[in-house]
Design an enzyme around this catalytic site. Sequence first.
Site, PDB file in Angstrom:
ATOM      1  N   HIS A  17       7.014  15.221  13.041  1.00  0.00           N
ATOM      2  CA  HIS A  17       8.302  14.748  13.568  1.00  0.00           C
ATOM      3  C   HIS A  17       9.351  15.854  13.459  1.00  0.00           C
ATOM      4  CE1 HIS A  17       6.821  10.531  12.313  1.00  0.00           C
ATOM      5  NE2 HIS A  17       6.732  10.608  13.635  1.00  0.00           N
ATOM      6  N   LYS A  41       8.558  -6.629  11.471  1.00  0.00           N
ATOM      7  CA  LYS A  41       7.679  -5.658  10.837  1.00  0.00           C
ATOM      8  C   LYS A  41       8.262  -5.211   9.521  1.00  0.00           C
ATOM      9  CE  LYS A  41       5.386  -1.958  12.980  1.00  0.00           C
ATOM     10  NZ  LYS A  41       5.376  -0.895  13.989  1.00  0.00           N
ATOM     11  N   ARG A  90       0.068  13.909  20.630  1.00  0.00           N
ATOM     12  CA  ARG A  90      -0.968  14.557  19.820  1.00  0.00           C
ATOM     13  C   ARG A  90      -2.279  14.694  20.568  1.00  0.00           C
ATOM     14  NH1 ARG A  90      -0.521  10.249  15.183  1.00  0.00           N
ATOM     15  NH2 ARG A  90      -0.579   9.140  17.138  1.00  0.00           N
ATOM     16  N   SER A 128       1.944   8.826  11.149  1.00  0.00           N
ATOM     17  CA  SER A 128       2.590   8.020  10.111  1.00  0.00           C
ATOM     18  C   SER A 128       1.646   6.941   9.599  1.00  0.00           C
ATOM     19  CB  SER A 128       3.876   7.393  10.648  1.00  0.00           C
ATOM     20  OG  SER A 128       4.854   8.383  10.851  1.00  0.00           O
TER      21      SER A 128
END
Length: 158
Positions: A17, A41, A90, A128
């Site tokens: 990040h 969440k 990615r 993450s």
Amino acid sequence: MKIAVFAGSFDPFTFAHQDLVDRGLGLFDKIIIAIGVNSSKKGLLPLADREKGIKLLFEKYTNVEVQQFSGLTVNFCKRVGASYILRGLRNTDDFEFEKAIAQNNSLLAPTIETYFLMTKSGLAHISSTIVRDILSNGGDVSALVPEIILRVDRDSST
């Protein structure tokens, strides 16, 4: 002024990040790191700690802001005057997922453009989700997460 929003849960904020923000500053005048709040969440790291850690990480940058937001990213962009969304890729799975989001965002807000940056070699393995799994099982994530992010978490749990 070219303002970009880099949105995510950042639970936790990783070296990948950080690299995207650093590289994005070569493209944009200002980047707003927008920590998404999803009340349904529960994150591993408290939201306040995520915000504090990211602010400390970029405290010397006058062209980086950190804010919390809820709702649609494009609506947040409109509120803060951002014409760009910054996203990292990615792999091909990320591309397919992010492409669909970008296309829908374009329908919702045609004036807001999404920019994709490929993750630098050596950082593409960092996610993450994996970092949270390592952390929750007591593993060492010092090669994946900036120390200041980990320090804020330790400081708040004592």
